[in-house]
Design a protein around this motif. Structure first.
Motif, PDB file in Angstrom:
ATOM      1  N   ILE A  36    -106.836 -39.432   1.803  1.00 40.75           N
ATOM      2  CA  ILE A  36    -106.664 -38.490   0.987  1.00 40.75           C
ATOM      3  C   ILE A  36    -105.712 -37.550  -0.006  1.00 40.75           C
ATOM      4  O   ILE A  36    -105.796 -37.253  -0.652  1.00 40.75           O
ATOM      5  CB  ILE A  36    -108.019 -37.336   1.220  1.00 40.75           C
ATOM      6  N   ALA A  37    -104.770 -37.621   1.458  1.00 43.19           N
ATOM      7  CA  ALA A  37    -103.859 -36.423   1.133  1.00 43.19           C
ATOM      8  C   ALA A  37    -102.884 -37.339   0.360  1.00 43.19           C
ATOM      9  O   ALA A  37    -102.379 -36.886  -1.137  1.00 43.19           O
ATOM     10  CB  ALA A  37    -102.943 -36.277   1.918  1.00 43.19           C
ATOM     11  N   ARG A  38    -102.362 -38.585   0.553  1.00 36.27           N
ATOM     12  CA  ARG A  38    -101.683 -39.045  -0.651  1.00 36.27           C
ATOM     13  C   ARG A  38    -102.241 -39.042  -1.701  1.00 36.27           C
ATOM     14  O   ARG A  38    -102.146 -39.499  -2.882  1.00 36.27           O
ATOM     15  CB  ARG A  38    -101.594 -40.833   0.121  1.00 36.27           C
ATOM     16  N   LEU A  39    -103.421 -40.197  -2.551  1.00 36.60           N
ATOM     17  CA  LEU A  39    -103.957 -40.794  -3.339  1.00 36.60           C
ATOM     18  C   LEU A  39    -104.297 -38.720  -4.380  1.00 36.60           C
ATOM     19  O   LEU A  39    -103.720 -38.933  -5.071  1.00 36.60           O
ATOM     20  CB  LEU A  39    -105.623 -40.512  -2.865  1.00 36.60           C
ATOM     21  N   THR A  40    -104.790 -37.589  -3.225  1.00 31.24           N
ATOM     22  CA  THR A  40    -104.227 -36.435  -4.253  1.00 31.24           C
ATOM     23  C   THR A  40    -103.208 -36.053  -4.734  1.00 31.24           C
ATOM     24  O   THR A  40    -103.055 -34.990  -5.881  1.00 31.24           O
ATOM     25  CB  THR A  40    -105.221 -34.938  -3.671  1.00 31.24           C
ATOM     26  N   LEU A  41    -102.560 -36.574  -3.483  1.00 26.44           N
ATOM     27  CA  LEU A  41    -100.841 -35.702  -4.205  1.00 26.44           C
ATOM     28  C   LEU A  41    -100.771 -36.773  -6.110  1.00 26.44           C
ATOM     29  O   LEU A  41     -99.309 -35.876  -6.753  1.00 26.44           O
ATOM     30  CB  LEU A  41     -99.722 -36.251  -3.223  1.00 26.44           C
ATOM     31  N   GLY A  42    -100.652 -38.277  -4.997  1.00 27.57           N
ATOM     32  CA  GLY A  42    -100.269 -39.333  -5.987  1.00 27.57           C
ATOM     33  C   GLY A  42    -100.543 -38.791  -7.168  1.00 27.57           C
ATOM     34  O   GLY A  42     -99.982 -39.029  -8.640  1.00 27.57           O
ATOM     35  N   ILE A  43    -102.041 -38.458  -7.088  1.00 25.74           N
ATOM     36  CA  ILE A  43    -103.192 -38.546  -8.903  1.00 25.74           C
ATOM     37  C   ILE A  43    -103.091 -37.468  -9.485  1.00 25.74           C
ATOM     38  O   ILE A  43    -102.991 -36.847 -10.112  1.00 25.74           O
ATOM     39  CB  ILE A  43    -104.404 -38.795  -8.272  1.00 25.74           C
ATOM     40  N   VAL A  44    -102.481 -36.184  -8.662  1.00 25.71           N
ATOM     41  CA  VAL A  44    -102.761 -34.777  -9.194  1.00 25.71           C
ATOM     42  C   VAL A  44    -101.081 -34.765  -9.786  1.00 25.71           C
ATOM     43  O   VAL A  44    -100.923 -34.004 -11.487  1.00 25.71           O
ATOM     44  CB  VAL A  44    -102.517 -33.907  -8.173  1.00 25.71           C
ATOM     45  N   LEU A  45    -100.301 -35.238  -9.395  1.00 27.67           N
ATOM     46  CA  LEU A  45     -98.602 -35.888  -9.878  1.00 27.67           C
ATOM     47  C   LEU A  45     -97.832 -36.915 -10.719  1.00 27.67           C
ATOM     48  O   LEU A  45     -97.726 -36.182 -11.963  1.00 27.67           O
ATOM     49  CB  LEU A  45     -97.801 -36.097  -9.014  1.00 27.67           C
ATOM     50  N   PHE A  46     -99.160 -37.336 -11.176  1.00 28.34           N
ATOM     51  CA  PHE A  46     -98.570 -39.003 -12.314  1.00 28.34           C
ATOM     52  C   PHE A  46     -99.407 -38.374 -13.377  1.00 28.34           C
ATOM     53  O   PHE A  46     -97.907 -38.330 -14.151  1.00 28.34           O
ATOM     54  CB  PHE A  46    -100.455 -39.255 -11.944  1.00 28.34           C
ATOM     55  N   PRO A  47     -99.935 -37.146 -14.192  1.00 29.92           N
ATOM     56  CA  PRO A  47     -99.794 -36.946 -15.672  1.00 29.92           C
ATOM     57  C   PRO A  47     -98.537 -35.990 -15.797  1.00 29.92           C
ATOM     58  O   PRO A  47     -97.859 -36.239 -17.127  1.00 29.92           O
ATOM     59  CB  PRO A  47    -100.970 -36.382 -15.524  1.00 29.92           C
ATOM     60  N   HIS A  48     -98.254 -35.806 -14.790  1.00 35.88           N
ATOM     61  CA  HIS A  48     -96.743 -34.744 -15.105  1.00 35.88           C
ATOM     62  C   HIS A  48     -95.772 -35.552 -15.149  1.00 35.88           C
ATOM     63  O   HIS A  48     -94.947 -35.291 -15.877  1.00 35.88           O
ATOM     64  CB  HIS A  48     -96.632 -33.830 -13.937  1.00 35.88           C
ATOM     65  N   GLY A  49     -95.454 -36.941 -14.543  1.00 37.59           N
ATOM     66  CA  GLY A  49     -94.456 -38.030 -14.504  1.00 37.59           C
ATOM     67  C   GLY A  49     -94.582 -38.396 -15.601  1.00 37.59           C
ATOM     68  O   GLY A  49     -93.579 -38.795 -16.045  1.00 37.59           O
TER      69      GLY A  49
ATOM     70  N   MET B 229     -87.802 -38.893 -12.576  1.00 38.45           N
ATOM     71  CA  MET B 229     -88.298 -40.678 -10.993  1.00 38.45           C
ATOM     72  C   MET B 229     -88.939 -40.539  -9.626  1.00 38.45           C
ATOM     73  O   MET B 229     -90.019 -41.116  -9.917  1.00 38.45           O
ATOM     74  CB  MET B 229     -86.278 -41.205 -10.768  1.00 38.45           C
ATOM     75  N   ILE B 230     -88.312 -39.025  -9.744  1.00 39.51           N
ATOM     76  CA  ILE B 230     -89.292 -38.347  -8.773  1.00 39.51           C
ATOM     77  C   ILE B 230     -91.215 -38.429  -9.177  1.00 39.51           C
ATOM     78  O   ILE B 230     -92.132 -38.395  -8.593  1.00 39.51           O
ATOM     79  CB  ILE B 230     -89.221 -37.536  -7.675  1.00 39.51           C
ATOM     80  N   GLU B 231     -91.269 -37.803 -10.278  1.00 38.18           N
ATOM     81  CA  GLU B 231     -92.540 -37.513 -10.102  1.00 38.18           C
ATOM     82  C   GLU B 231     -93.321 -39.018 -10.941  1.00 38.18           C
ATOM     83  O   GLU B 231     -94.789 -38.874 -10.370  1.00 38.18           O
ATOM     84  CB  GLU B 231     -92.752 -36.246 -11.455  1.00 38.18           C
ATOM     85  N   PHE B 232     -92.728 -39.145 -11.877  1.00 39.70           N
ATOM     86  CA  PHE B 232     -93.231 -40.608 -12.438  1.00 39.70           C
ATOM     87  C   PHE B 232     -93.581 -41.876 -10.762  1.00 39.70           C
ATOM     88  O   PHE B 232     -94.124 -41.980 -10.711  1.00 39.70           O
ATOM     89  CB  PHE B 232     -92.518 -41.126 -13.604  1.00 39.70           C
ATOM     90  N   PHE B 233     -92.552 -41.747 -10.564  1.00 40.21           N
ATOM     91  CA  PHE B 233     -92.351 -43.152  -9.758  1.00 40.21           C
ATOM     92  C   PHE B 233     -93.068 -42.755  -8.506  1.00 40.21           C
ATOM     93  O   PHE B 233     -93.838 -43.078  -7.974  1.00 40.21           O
ATOM     94  CB  PHE B 233     -91.090 -44.155  -9.558  1.00 40.21           C
TER      95      PHE B 233
END
Length: 151
Positions: A17-30, A66-70
């Protein structure tokens, strides 16, 4: 082996849940910065803004993108989640000190501050540290890689 320590994860629902939350929230910014999606400027214009307006070195601007997107994509997949979480933690500590600290704690909900506070960045750091400590959790590529490495 060091790679086993980095990739090894318990099949935790909380870590997933933590991993998916972080990835999904950060993806649009990247994606804003890399591809120009979600109203963003895209790679070249973001590099230009970071280097010419914010006066960041080009390598820092490049690493932010790179960090935000990948990082967000690989977190969603569960690939090297601890490494990406460490990078995201460092990134957002830098963001707090270069951009948000001067504006206080709270986000600019009502548009009455000169900029955004650092509460969002603290949430990102807290979730990233959770993934750093706990690993990728269930349904992660890391789990499969560890199985392959241990054969």
């Amino acid at each position: 082996m060091m790679i086993n320590r980095i990739l090894n994860t318990e099949g935790s629902w909380g870590a997933l849940i933590a991993r998916l939350t972080l990835g999904i929230v950060l993806f649009p910014h990247g994606a804003q910065k890399m591809l120009g999606l979600f109203g963003g400027y895209g790679f070249a214009a973001t590099i230009d803004a970071f280097t010419n307006q914010m006066h960041l070195p080009w390598i820092v601007a490049f690493l932010v993108i790179m960090i935000e997107f990948f990082g967000s994509i690989f977190l969603i997949l569960g690939f090297a989640s601890r490494l990406w979480s460490l990078a995201i933690t460092g990134l957002f500590i830098g963001i707090i000190f270069t951009t948000h600290l001067a504006h206080g704690f709270f986000m600019n909900w009502f548009g009455n501050q000169a900029g955004e506070g650092y509460e969002y960045a603290l949430l990102i750091i807290g979730i990233a540290v959770t993934v750093l400590v706990n690993g990728s959790g269930k349904y992660a590529i890391d789990t499969q890689l560890v199985k392959l490495l241990n054969k």
